[in-house]
Design a protein around this motif. Structure first.
Motif, mmCIF file in Angstrom:
data_model
loop_
_atom_site.group_PDB
_atom_site.id
_atom_site.type_symbol
_atom_site.label_atom_id
_atom_site.label_comp_id
_atom_site.label_asym_id
_atom_site.label_seq_id
_atom_site.Cartn_x
_atom_site.Cartn_y
_atom_site.Cartn_z
ATOM 1 N N UNK A 199 0.848 -1.199 0.000
ATOM 2 C CA UNK A 199 0.000 0.000 0.000
ATOM 3 C C UNK A 199 0.876 1.239 0.000
ATOM 4 N N UNK A 200 0.355 2.290 -0.581
ATOM 5 C CA UNK A 200 1.074 3.559 -0.604
ATOM 6 C C UNK A 200 0.832 4.322 0.689
ATOM 7 N N UNK A 210 9.397 -3.165 4.085
ATOM 8 C CA UNK A 210 10.288 -2.613 3.075
ATOM 9 C C UNK A 210 9.509 -1.572 2.281
ATOM 10 N N UNK A 211 10.210 -0.552 1.812
ATOM 11 C CA UNK A 211 9.572 0.488 1.010
ATOM 12 C C UNK A 211 10.250 0.564 -0.345
ATOM 13 N N UNK A 212 9.488 0.946 -1.331
ATOM 14 C CA UNK A 212 10.004 1.056 -2.696
ATOM 15 C C UNK A 212 9.371 2.269 -3.356
ATOM 16 N N UNK A 233 5.669 2.792 -2.054
ATOM 17 C CA UNK A 233 4.894 1.602 -1.729
ATOM 18 C C UNK A 233 5.513 0.894 -0.537
ATOM 19 N N UNK A 234 4.678 0.452 0.385
ATOM 20 C CA UNK A 234 5.119 -0.236 1.592
ATOM 21 C C UNK A 234 4.656 -1.688 1.535
#
Length: 319
Positions: free
Chosen positions: A43-44, A73-75, A86-87
């Protein structure tokens, strides 16, 4: 902390730093709710904010704490306007061993140590080229695009450091380092590429050396801007660099790794820790790299992650 498989992490009292980070991350009802929401998929920040009915700034801070503890993690995904963070969940299980680590086969002399260093506390700045500069939490240090500013006496207060190519050397030491055997080493910091203002895509090969041995290279996809970093001070324009990626290099007897992915066969025993009274950490971009796209390094009051450089060592006392 020990990993078992890809989705389980174990924490014990021998690693107080990791234990404190995960305990802090789990101590908030908001962060627990974020973990629950992410179990159904990535989810953002905006989606989490809407689901929890709380400000995006509050979500962003909580996400940074969870990512620092490696629970998520985040991207960053490029969008038509800026970047979308995004998580995703990183773990499905966390185990705490308050009587030590029962899975360990090490002797009782096996220990770990965590040291931190501000990004401006480097010992040497080697072959720095523009674009380059330093800034504190409050203002620019010295002059932009002047390599001489990297030796400004105010550099120790830097919260962001950037340059096109070259290396910074950090030296870590402790009093009994000559009477131990190193078992593993981890280095963690927030970083991204460096372009005028910011740019995506903008690849850069960011390398890390320990006592002259290369651990590996992170191919940074971009210089991140357009959206304010969770910790970035308000005076820093969103049209310039805002945040980076939290990356972790590790070397042990099985090889060298970047975020858990094996980079090469370098083992910890191949690194000479006896030749000098400190551990030399060099971070930067080589002039002959495939992608010479610069580097940004972020401190604990700039970017998305509230940490400076973090060096963790596993070692055994020599008898």
């Amino acid at each position: 902390m020990a990993d078992r498989g890809n989705n389980t992490a174990e924490f014990n009292l021998e690693d107080m730093h990791a234990l404190r980070m995960v305990a802090r991350a789990l101590s908030s009802e908001t962060r627990l709710e974020i973990l629950k929401l992410l179990q159904s998929g990535s989810k953002s920040i905006g989606e989490l904010s809407e689901a929890l009915q709380i400000p995006m700034s509050t979500v962003s801070t909580s996400v940074s704490i969870l990512a620092e503890a490696r629970l998520i993690i985040t991207e960053n995904k490029p969008q038509e306007r800026g970047m979308l963070k995004l998580c995703s969940p990183a773990l499905s299980q966390v185990i705490f061993h308050l009587n030590g680590d029962p899975s360990s086969e090490e002797e009782e002399t096996s220990k770990s140590l965590t040291m931190t260093m501000p990004v401006g506390c480097y010992t040497d700045a080697q072959a720095i080229t523009p674009t380059c500069g330093l800034c504190s939490e409050y203002s620019i240090i010295g002059e932009k695009d002047s390599p001489l500013s990297f030796f400004h006496p105010d550099r120790f207060s830097a919260q962001r450091v950037w340059f096109h190519s070259g290396f910074l050397e950090y030296r870590f030491s402790f009093v009994y380092m000559n009477s131990i055997t190193f078992k593993w080493l981890e280095l963690s910091f927030e970083t991204c590429s460096e372009a005028p203002m910011y740019r995506d895509p903008w690849k850069s090969d960011i390398s890390v050396f320990v006592n002259g041995k290369q651990l590996g290279t992170f191919e940074s996809p971009c210089d991140c801007g357009g959206v304010r970093g969770a910790l970035t001070p308000s005076w820093n324009s969103v049209l310039s660099t805002q945040y980076g990626f939290l990356k972790t290099w590790r070397v042990d007897e099985s090889g060298a790794y970047l975020d858990g992915v094996r980079m090469n066969g370098l083992s910890i025993s191949q690194i000479d820790f006896s030749a000098r009274p400190y551990i030399s950490i060099k971070i930067g971009v080589s002039e002959d790299a495939v992608h010479v796209g610069g580097i940004n390094l972020f401190g604990d009051k700039f970017g998305n992650y509230a940490q400076p450089l973090v060096l963790r060592l596993g070692y055994q006392l020599d008898r």
